[in-house]
Design a protein around this motif. Sequence first.
Motif, PDB file in Angstrom:
ATOM      1  N   CYS A   1       0.843  -1.193   0.000  1.00  9.20           N
ATOM      2  CA  CYS A   1       0.000   0.000   0.000  1.00  9.20           C
ATOM      3  C   CYS A   1       0.883   1.250   0.000  1.00  9.20           C
ATOM      4  CB  CYS A   1      -0.900   0.004   1.238  1.00  9.20           C
ATOM      5  SG  CYS A   1      -1.840   1.540   1.408  1.00  9.20           S
ATOM      6  N   CYS A   2       0.577   2.193  -0.892  1.00  7.79           N
ATOM      7  CA  CYS A   2       1.368   3.425  -0.980  1.00  7.79           C
ATOM      8  C   CYS A   2       1.102   4.361   0.197  1.00  7.79           C
ATOM      9  CB  CYS A   2       1.041   4.189  -2.264  1.00  7.79           C
ATOM     10  SG  CYS A   2       1.634   3.371  -3.737  1.00  7.79           S
ATOM     11  N   GLY A   3       0.037   4.096   0.952  1.00  9.46           N
ATOM     12  CA  GLY A   3      -0.278   4.970   2.078  1.00  9.46           C
ATOM     13  C   GLY A   3       0.326   4.452   3.367  1.00  9.46           C
ATOM     14  N   CYS A   4      -0.166   3.325   3.865  1.00  6.80           N
ATOM     15  CA  CYS A   4       0.302   2.799   5.156  1.00  6.80           C
ATOM     16  C   CYS A   4       1.495   1.858   4.987  1.00  6.80           C
ATOM     17  CB  CYS A   4      -0.838   2.083   5.877  1.00  6.80           C
ATOM     18  SG  CYS A   4      -1.477   0.660   4.964  1.00  6.80           S
ATOM     19  N   GLU A   5       1.870   1.578   3.743  1.00  3.66           N
ATOM     20  CA  GLU A   5       3.034   0.741   3.421  1.00  3.66           C
ATOM     21  C   GLU A   5       2.914  -0.687   3.928  1.00  3.66           C
ATOM     22  OE1 GLU A   5       6.481   2.961   4.584  1.00  3.66           O
ATOM     23  OE2 GLU A   5       6.159   4.448   2.997  1.00  3.66           O
ATOM     24  N   GLN A   6       1.687  -1.104   4.205  1.00  2.00           N
ATOM     25  CA  GLN A   6       1.470  -2.497   4.605  1.00  2.00           C
ATOM     26  C   GLN A   6       1.348  -3.379   3.369  1.00  2.00           C
ATOM     27  OE1 GLN A   6       1.300  -4.059   7.662  1.00  2.00           O
ATOM     28  NE2 GLN A   6       2.108  -2.131   8.414  1.00  2.00           N
ATOM     29  N   LEU A   7       1.760  -4.623   3.538  1.00  6.69           N
ATOM     30  CA  LEU A   7       1.638  -5.597   2.456  1.00  6.69           C
ATOM     31  C   LEU A   7       0.179  -6.055   2.342  1.00  6.69           C
ATOM     32  CD1 LEU A   7       3.627  -7.090   0.539  1.00  6.69           C
ATOM     33  CD2 LEU A   7       3.472  -9.024   2.129  1.00  6.69           C
ATOM     34  N   ILE A   8      -0.315  -6.068   1.106  1.00  6.43           N
ATOM     35  CA  ILE A   8      -1.673  -6.575   0.852  1.00  6.43           C
ATOM     36  C   ILE A   8      -1.508  -7.955   0.220  1.00  6.43           C
ATOM     37  CG2 ILE A   8      -3.921  -6.063  -0.177  1.00  6.43           C
ATOM     38  CD1 ILE A   8      -2.796  -3.205  -0.742  1.00  6.43           C
ATOM     39  N   TYR A   9      -2.108  -8.965   0.813  1.00 14.49           N
ATOM     40  CA  TYR A   9      -1.902 -10.332   0.327  1.00 14.49           C
ATOM     41  C   TYR A   9      -3.204 -11.108   0.386  1.00 14.49           C
ATOM     42  CZ  TYR A   9      -1.612 -11.026   5.373  1.00 14.49           C
ATOM     43  OH  TYR A   9      -1.884 -11.017   6.722  1.00 14.49           O
ATOM     44  N   ASP A  10      -3.132 -12.373  -0.007  1.00 17.70           N
ATOM     45  CA  ASP A  10      -4.311 -13.267   0.020  1.00 17.70           C
ATOM     46  C   ASP A  10      -5.552 -12.635  -0.613  1.00 17.70           C
ATOM     47  OD1 ASP A  10      -3.011 -15.368   1.060  1.00 17.70           O
ATOM     48  OD2 ASP A  10      -3.911 -15.301   3.067  1.00 17.70           O
ATOM     49  N   GLY A  11      -5.369 -11.917  -1.701  1.00 22.74           N
ATOM     50  CA  GLY A  11      -6.500 -11.357  -2.421  1.00 22.74           C
ATOM     51  C   GLY A  11      -7.045 -10.066  -1.834  1.00 22.74           C
ATOM     52  N   GLY A  12      -6.524  -9.633  -0.678  1.00 24.96           N
ATOM     53  CA  GLY A  12      -7.018  -8.391  -0.087  1.00 24.96           C
ATOM     54  C   GLY A  12      -7.037  -8.447   1.428  1.00 24.96           C
ATOM     55  N   VAL A  13      -5.918  -8.836   2.006  1.00 30.32           N
ATOM     56  CA  VAL A  13      -5.796  -8.915   3.456  1.00 30.32           C
ATOM     57  C   VAL A  13      -4.558  -8.118   3.870  1.00 30.32           C
ATOM     58  CG1 VAL A  13      -5.390 -10.464   5.429  1.00 30.32           C
ATOM     59  CG2 VAL A  13      -6.877 -11.200   3.545  1.00 30.32           C
ATOM     60  N   VAL A  14      -4.669  -7.410   4.999  1.00 32.61           N
ATOM     61  CA  VAL A  14      -3.548  -6.616   5.500  1.00 32.61           C
ATOM     62  C   VAL A  14      -3.349  -6.946   6.971  1.00 32.61           C
ATOM     63  CG1 VAL A  14      -2.879  -4.254   6.128  1.00 32.61           C
ATOM     64  CG2 VAL A  14      -3.770  -4.716   3.848  1.00 32.61           C
ATOM     65  N   ALA A  15      -2.111  -7.024   7.409  1.00 31.70           N
ATOM     66  CA  ALA A  15      -1.834  -7.236   8.831  1.00 31.70           C
ATOM     67  C   ALA A  15      -1.891  -5.885   9.542  1.00 31.70           C
ATOM     68  CB  ALA A  15      -0.455  -7.861   9.010  1.00 31.70           C
ATOM     69  N   ARG A  16      -2.649  -5.820  10.614  1.00 39.72           N
ATOM     70  CA  ARG A  16      -2.723  -4.595  11.420  1.00 39.72           C
ATOM     71  C   ARG A  16      -2.300  -4.934  12.840  1.00 39.72           C
ATOM     72  NH1 ARG A  16      -3.477  -1.076   7.326  1.00 39.72           N
ATOM     73  NH2 ARG A  16      -5.551  -1.098   6.402  1.00 39.72           N
ATOM     74  N   TYR A  17      -2.140  -3.901  13.667  1.00 37.20           N
ATOM     75  CA  TYR A  17      -1.757  -4.120  15.056  1.00 37.20           C
ATOM     76  C   TYR A  17      -2.721  -3.360  15.956  1.00 37.20           C
ATOM     77  CZ  TYR A  17       2.285  -5.919  12.722  1.00 37.20           C
ATOM     78  OH  TYR A  17       3.081  -6.652  11.900  1.00 37.20           O
ATOM     79  N   ASP A  18      -3.207  -4.036  16.974  1.00 41.02           N
ATOM     80  CA  ASP A  18      -4.122  -3.342  17.883  1.00 41.02           C
ATOM     81  C   ASP A  18      -3.319  -2.538  18.908  1.00 41.02           C
ATOM     82  OD1 ASP A  18      -3.225  -5.051  19.857  1.00 41.02           O
ATOM     83  OD2 ASP A  18      -5.000  -6.336  19.819  1.00 41.02           O
ATOM     84  N   GLU A  19      -4.032  -1.910  19.842  1.00 41.83           N
ATOM     85  CA  GLU A  19      -3.331  -0.998  20.771  1.00 41.83           C
ATOM     86  C   GLU A  19      -2.321  -1.719  21.655  1.00 41.83           C
ATOM     87  OE1 GLU A  19      -7.570  -1.628  22.393  1.00 41.83           O
ATOM     88  OE2 GLU A  19      -6.574  -1.446  20.472  1.00 41.83           O
ATOM     89  N   ASN A  20      -2.474  -3.058  21.801  1.00 48.84           N
ATOM     90  CA  ASN A  20      -1.505  -3.824  22.604  1.00 48.84           C
ATOM     91  C   ASN A  20      -0.358  -4.370  21.752  1.00 48.84           C
ATOM     92  OD1 ASN A  20      -3.188  -3.521  24.923  1.00 48.84           O
ATOM     93  ND2 ASN A  20      -4.467  -5.190  24.132  1.00 48.84           N
ATOM     94  N   GLY A  21      -0.372  -4.002  20.478  1.00 54.52           N
ATOM     95  CA  GLY A  21       0.696  -4.490  19.616  1.00 54.52           C
ATOM     96  C   GLY A  21       0.429  -5.876  19.055  1.00 54.52           C
ATOM     97  N   GLU A  22      -0.769  -6.384  19.319  1.00 57.12           N
ATOM     98  CA  GLU A  22      -1.130  -7.708  18.800  1.00 57.12           C
ATOM     99  C   GLU A  22      -1.491  -7.608  17.319  1.00 57.12           C
ATOM    100  OE1 GLU A  22      -1.249 -10.719  20.252  1.00 57.12           O
ATOM    101  OE2 GLU A  22      -0.682 -10.050  22.261  1.00 57.12           O
ATOM    102  N   GLU A  23      -0.941  -8.526  16.549  1.00 58.48           N
ATOM    103  CA  GLU A  23      -1.235  -8.507  15.121  1.00 58.48           C
ATOM    104  C   GLU A  23      -2.572  -9.175  14.838  1.00 58.48           C
ATOM    105  OE1 GLU A  23       2.013  -9.792  12.513  1.00 58.48           O
ATOM    106  OE2 GLU A  23       0.482 -10.701  11.226  1.00 58.48           O
TER     107      GLU A  23
END
Length: 242
Positions: free
Chosen positions: A74-96
């Motif tokens: 992604c050109c914005g958040c620089e996260q990898l988009i995979y599996d047809g449209g999935v992104v790894a995010r992190y919650d407030e505790n740092g959990e993916e």
Amino acid sequence: MPAFVVEDGDPYEPGAVIVFAPSDIVARRKAASQLDHDEIGGLSCRRLKWADEYEEAKAVPATAMLAHGWQLTCCGCEQLIYDGGVVARYDENGEEYEEDVDPVGTQHSCYCTAACQKRDEDEQARRKRGERRFWNALAREAMCKLPGITIEPEKTEGVWSGHHHRYFGAHSKSGRDRALCFVVRFTFPGSKYGGSYRYDLGYEATKGERQILIANGDMAAWEAFRDNSTPTHTDKSEGAKP
Ligand SMILES: [Zn+2]
């Protein structure tokens, strides 16, 4: 023209691009420049029939690439988009955790979501405004402090060196957007090369202070100019300082 996929086979940083070309060899050449390769040796190339239909648009939609197993950044958040449209995010505790997204854009520029694109474009627009405002203020300041100078006209080509410079962005310490490095180039009566009025937040010697730099070959002309323009100026030993 048919579509080809060209891969560089770099084990550490694999890259692949889709190009439209009349032949395999032309596809390799086109891809080499996009992949920053000096030569076409080491590149692998194969036909990519499913992408042929996008030739007219000159860009393959991100959604089509993802549907065919590609991973995109992604050109914005620089996260990898995979599996047809999935992104790894992190919650407030740092959990993916994984989030399903609706990517937008094409092979040239894609975003995980329309909202991410909007945020990125807003940020860039804000920086552009910041750049324009700060540079204009700095140019005005230079003309005020150094009456008689002429700000160099805006160049549109060859601006990578020796010209005005504007850099407004995220500050490494505060993380906030601010003026980082600005250069206002000017000439003055008698100058051959001119000088510059600078602001640089990252440069140890100045730390955001204003600095005046005069080209070596112009020092004598600068001193003569400053002596004439500031009659009260008596301290010649200070050289370039106003
Ligand atoms: Zn994103």
